[in-house]
Write a protein that holds these residues in place. Structure first.
Motif, PDB file in Angstrom:
ATOM      1  N   PHE A  72     -27.042 -50.916 -21.115  1.00  0.00           N
ATOM      2  CA  PHE A  72     -27.189 -50.888 -22.568  1.00  0.00           C
ATOM      3  C   PHE A  72     -26.605 -49.573 -23.095  1.00  0.00           C
ATOM      4  O   PHE A  72     -26.936 -48.496 -22.576  1.00  0.00           O
ATOM      5  CB  PHE A  72     -28.668 -51.001 -22.943  1.00  0.00           C
ATOM      6  N   VAL A  73     -25.762 -49.654 -24.122  1.00  0.00           N
ATOM      7  CA  VAL A  73     -24.957 -48.518 -24.564  1.00  0.00           C
ATOM      8  C   VAL A  73     -25.375 -48.022 -25.947  1.00  0.00           C
ATOM      9  O   VAL A  73     -25.595 -48.818 -26.860  1.00  0.00           O
ATOM     10  CB  VAL A  73     -23.465 -48.908 -24.581  1.00  0.00           C
ATOM     11  N   PHE A  74     -25.463 -46.687 -26.074  1.00  0.00           N
ATOM     12  CA  PHE A  74     -25.636 -46.060 -27.384  1.00  0.00           C
ATOM     13  C   PHE A  74     -24.826 -44.777 -27.421  1.00  0.00           C
ATOM     14  O   PHE A  74     -24.413 -44.239 -26.385  1.00  0.00           O
ATOM     15  CB  PHE A  74     -27.115 -45.790 -27.705  1.00  0.00           C
ATOM     16  N   TYR A  75     -24.613 -44.257 -28.645  1.00  0.00           N
ATOM     17  CA  TYR A  75     -23.784 -43.068 -28.843  1.00  0.00           C
ATOM     18  C   TYR A  75     -24.592 -41.983 -29.550  1.00  0.00           C
ATOM     19  O   TYR A  75     -25.530 -42.280 -30.300  1.00  0.00           O
ATOM     20  CB  TYR A  75     -22.534 -43.422 -29.655  1.00  0.00           C
ATOM     21  N   THR A  76     -24.196 -40.723 -29.317  1.00  0.00           N
ATOM     22  CA  THR A  76     -24.941 -39.610 -29.893  1.00  0.00           C
ATOM     23  C   THR A  76     -24.142 -38.315 -29.780  1.00  0.00           C
ATOM     24  O   THR A  76     -23.116 -38.252 -29.085  1.00  0.00           O
ATOM     25  CB  THR A  76     -26.297 -39.442 -29.171  1.00  0.00           C
ATOM     26  N   ASN A  77     -24.620 -37.294 -30.464  1.00  0.00           N
ATOM     27  CA  ASN A  77     -24.100 -35.944 -30.302  1.00  0.00           C
ATOM     28  C   ASN A  77     -24.571 -35.415 -28.944  1.00  0.00           C
ATOM     29  O   ASN A  77     -25.757 -35.487 -28.628  1.00  0.00           O
ATOM     30  CB  ASN A  77     -24.624 -35.069 -31.453  1.00  0.00           C
ATOM     31  N   LEU A  78     -23.658 -34.893 -28.152  1.00  0.00           N
ATOM     32  CA  LEU A  78     -24.017 -34.434 -26.810  1.00  0.00           C
ATOM     33  C   LEU A  78     -24.771 -33.107 -26.816  1.00  0.00           C
ATOM     34  O   LEU A  78     -25.210 -32.637 -25.763  1.00  0.00           O
ATOM     35  CB  LEU A  78     -22.752 -34.320 -25.944  1.00  0.00           C
ATOM     36  N   GLY A  79     -24.943 -32.532 -28.014  1.00  0.00           N
ATOM     37  CA  GLY A  79     -25.772 -31.342 -28.145  1.00  0.00           C
ATOM     38  C   GLY A  79     -27.140 -31.655 -28.718  1.00  0.00           C
ATOM     39  O   GLY A  79     -27.936 -30.750 -28.970  1.00  0.00           O
ATOM     40  N   SER A  80     -27.422 -32.940 -28.917  1.00  0.00           N
ATOM     41  CA  SER A  80     -28.695 -33.357 -29.504  1.00  0.00           C
ATOM     42  C   SER A  80     -29.839 -33.148 -28.518  1.00  0.00           C
ATOM     43  O   SER A  80     -29.631 -32.943 -27.319  1.00  0.00           O
ATOM     44  CB  SER A  80     -28.632 -34.827 -29.917  1.00  0.00           C
ATOM     45  N   ARG A  81     -31.051 -33.233 -29.038  1.00  0.00           N
ATOM     46  CA  ARG A  81     -32.218 -33.048 -28.188  1.00  0.00           C
ATOM     47  C   ARG A  81     -32.283 -34.105 -27.091  1.00  0.00           C
ATOM     48  O   ARG A  81     -32.568 -33.800 -25.938  1.00  0.00           O
ATOM     49  CB  ARG A  81     -33.496 -33.075 -29.040  1.00  0.00           C
ATOM     50  N   LYS A  82     -31.993 -35.368 -27.446  1.00  0.00           N
ATOM     51  CA  LYS A  82     -32.051 -36.427 -26.437  1.00  0.00           C
ATOM     52  C   LYS A  82     -31.050 -36.174 -25.321  1.00  0.00           C
ATOM     53  O   LYS A  82     -31.332 -36.397 -24.137  1.00  0.00           O
ATOM     54  CB  LYS A  82     -31.862 -37.802 -27.084  1.00  0.00           C
ATOM     55  N   ALA A  83     -29.842 -35.701 -25.699  1.00  0.00           N
ATOM     56  CA  ALA A  83     -28.818 -35.428 -24.693  1.00  0.00           C
ATOM     57  C   ALA A  83     -29.225 -34.271 -23.791  1.00  0.00           C
ATOM     58  O   ALA A  83     -28.983 -34.304 -22.579  1.00  0.00           O
ATOM     59  CB  ALA A  83     -27.484 -35.131 -25.373  1.00  0.00           C
ATOM     60  N   MET A  84     -29.859 -33.254 -24.369  1.00  0.00           N
ATOM     61  CA  MET A  84     -30.344 -32.133 -23.563  1.00  0.00           C
ATOM     62  C   MET A  84     -31.414 -32.595 -22.579  1.00  0.00           C
ATOM     63  O   MET A  84     -31.449 -32.172 -21.423  1.00  0.00           O
ATOM     64  CB  MET A  84     -30.903 -31.043 -24.474  1.00  0.00           C
ATOM     65  N   HIS A  85     -32.293 -33.477 -23.033  1.00  0.00           N
ATOM     66  CA  HIS A  85     -33.318 -34.023 -22.142  1.00  0.00           C
ATOM     67  C   HIS A  85     -32.674 -34.780 -20.978  1.00  0.00           C
ATOM     68  O   HIS A  85     -33.089 -34.631 -19.824  1.00  0.00           O
ATOM     69  CB  HIS A  85     -34.232 -34.984 -22.903  1.00  0.00           C
ATOM     70  N   LEU A  86     -31.670 -35.596 -21.292  1.00  0.00           N
ATOM     71  CA  LEU A  86     -31.042 -36.416 -20.263  1.00  0.00           C
ATOM     72  C   LEU A  86     -30.268 -35.587 -19.243  1.00  0.00           C
ATOM     73  O   LEU A  86     -30.054 -36.025 -18.114  1.00  0.00           O
ATOM     74  CB  LEU A  86     -30.133 -37.466 -20.911  1.00  0.00           C
ATOM     75  N   GLU A  87     -29.851 -34.390 -19.630  1.00  0.00           N
ATOM     76  CA  GLU A  87     -29.202 -33.495 -18.679  1.00  0.00           C
ATOM     77  C   GLU A  87     -30.175 -33.084 -17.576  1.00  0.00           C
ATOM     78  O   GLU A  87     -29.799 -32.918 -16.424  1.00  0.00           O
ATOM     79  CB  GLU A  87     -28.679 -32.240 -19.397  1.00  0.00           C
TER      80      GLU A  87
END
Length: 211
Positions: A72-87
């Motif tokens: 399942f695909v979604f898009y976002t800013n890679l500096g967002s909080r969710k992206a930081m969590h996923l790192e």
């Protein structure tokens, strides 16, 4: 008004084991199409849950943009909080709350970044104003006022007025590789139907869960 007094009955019908396909994607596809046909507001909206490095869960609403057997695909800013969590922790949960048709779908899995080619293909398909908004918003960062955001948007709109909007280096997407999918159908007398698909090796195991 007492919150404990707010309730309703679920009367749209049940979900039985013989109704289930061997794999969950075809059932999700059927339910999503029915949600669209029912004219639900934002049928592709899903709650995305991630966890920070301290174990604190966070949730937000994101739009599903694609799905297939790969995820399942979604898009976002890679500096967002969710992206930081996923790192730090790629485990993720998705939830589709289709209340009007008395259904929910809950997905667990791991998120992996999309390729630049996949991101570029989607980014160029977006309306130009949405492309510019991706540049204007440093997602999840603090801003002094809405006016600052609007001013930045107008500045960029002028800058890109006569040409294409390039893909920001800080913008991308994720594919959620599915570990489990639960389908919830409301039932009378709170006897809801819940079925959990779990991905085991190359097969899907199906269990009925108590409501």
């Amino acid at each position: 008004m007492e919150l404990s007094d707010i309730r309703r009955e679920y009367t749209r019908g049940g979900l039985r084991r013989h109704d289930l396909p061997d794999e969950p994607l075809s059932l999700f596809d059927k339910w999503l199409k029915q949600a669209v046909e029912a004219d639900l507001s934002d049928p592709t909206a899903m709650t995305v849950a991630t966890v920070d490095e301290n174990g604190q869960p966070y949730q937000r609403i994101v739009l599903l943009k694609h799905y297939d057997k790969e995820g399942f695909v979604f898009y976002t800013n890679l500096g967002s909080r969710k992206a930081m969590h996923l790192e730090h922790n790629a485990k993720i949960s998705l939830h589709f709350p289709w209340h009007a048709i008395e259904r929910q779908v809950h997905i667990t899995g791991e998120a992996e970044k999309l390729s630049k080619m996949e991101v570029m293909k989607y980014f160029t398909s977006r309306p130009k104003e949405s492309q510019i908004a991706a540049w204007a918003s440093k997602q999840s960062s603090r801003i002094s006022a809405r006016q600052a955001l609007e001013s930045k948007f107008m500045e960029l709109k002028q800058k890109f007025s006569n040409g294409e909007v390039p893909l920001p280096t800080f913008w991308g997407g994720y594919r959620v590789k599915v570990s489990s999918i639960e389908f919830w159908q409301g039932g009378e007398n709170r006897l809801h139907d819940r079925f959990l698909y779990r991905h085991e090796a190359d097969n899907w195991e199906i269990d009925r869960l108590a409501p």
